[in-house]
Design an enzyme around this catalytic site. Sequence first.
Site, mmCIF file in Angstrom:
data_model
loop_
_atom_site.group_PDB
_atom_site.id
_atom_site.type_symbol
_atom_site.label_atom_id
_atom_site.label_comp_id
_atom_site.label_asym_id
_atom_site.label_seq_id
_atom_site.Cartn_x
_atom_site.Cartn_y
_atom_site.Cartn_z
ATOM 1 C CG ASP A 64 -7.021 -3.024 -2.889
ATOM 2 O OD1 ASP A 64 -8.090 -3.364 -2.220
ATOM 3 O OD2 ASP A 64 -7.182 -1.436 -2.927
ATOM 4 C CG HIS A 206 -2.336 -5.138 -3.821
ATOM 5 N ND1 HIS A 206 -1.973 -4.602 -2.691
ATOM 6 C CD2 HIS A 206 -3.269 -4.474 -4.262
ATOM 7 C CE1 HIS A 206 -2.118 -3.106 -2.906
ATOM 8 N NE2 HIS A 206 -3.108 -2.971 -3.937
HETATM 9 NI NI NI Z 1 -6.259 -1.934 -7.007
#
Ligand code: NI
Length: 247
Positions: A64, A206
Amino acid sequence: MVIKLKRHMTTVFGLGLVLLGIIFLVYSVLFMDSDRRLWQDMPSSVAPVASVDPKKPMVALTFDDGPYAPSTCRILDALEKVQGKATFFVVGDRVKGREDTLLKIRNSGCEIGNHTYNHVCIRGLSDAQLQQQLQKGDAAIRAVTGENPTLVRPPGGAYSKNLRKLEKRPIVLWSIDTMDWSHQNPQKTIQKVLKNVKDGDIILMHDLFVPTAEAAEVLIPELHKRGYQLVTVSELLENREKVEAVI
Ligand code: NI
């Protein structure tokens, strides 16, 4: 006189042939050159998709908040080495200036999801504000890839009923949270995944952080070695009847 004329004609004929040959050569070189230029202008082709075997275990790695070249590109390289795929949930306002990295994701055959335009918590938003976050996110990605993202993930996993009402695409949360963003320790990310991983998992990481790329460079070959197919979320949905954490 006749012989002279014949000679003269032969010379003219010969010169004509040479001239024709030169014209042909020049044309073919020009044609090849323009062809090459056309080829260079073409977008690089999308990597071939390895077929997924539903009988073998599979997991969907998800990244992400990118794109972020120093991390995203390392993850893509690690995936390519094992012909693995992952899903990247992209924040719309992070696309500008990082178009090349987004195109790399797309051309690698990985999947792209919408992670809103400004990475806002959607729970406090009106329907109109939420729609704007999704549409602007889509537009930013589509401007680079030519395609709308295929999935949606709300920032922080903050699911809301109006998101389901407004959105037709799968809303993707996760079944393993590595907490990579908080500790930024590759070993912790690796251990969290390897201790918990099972068939059908959606793993949250991430690509905004380089320590996550370091973890991915270990995790990707290790999961592959353990027999897991590294698939996109859509491939997981196609090959498993029930997937945890997809709404
Ligand atoms: Ni996020």
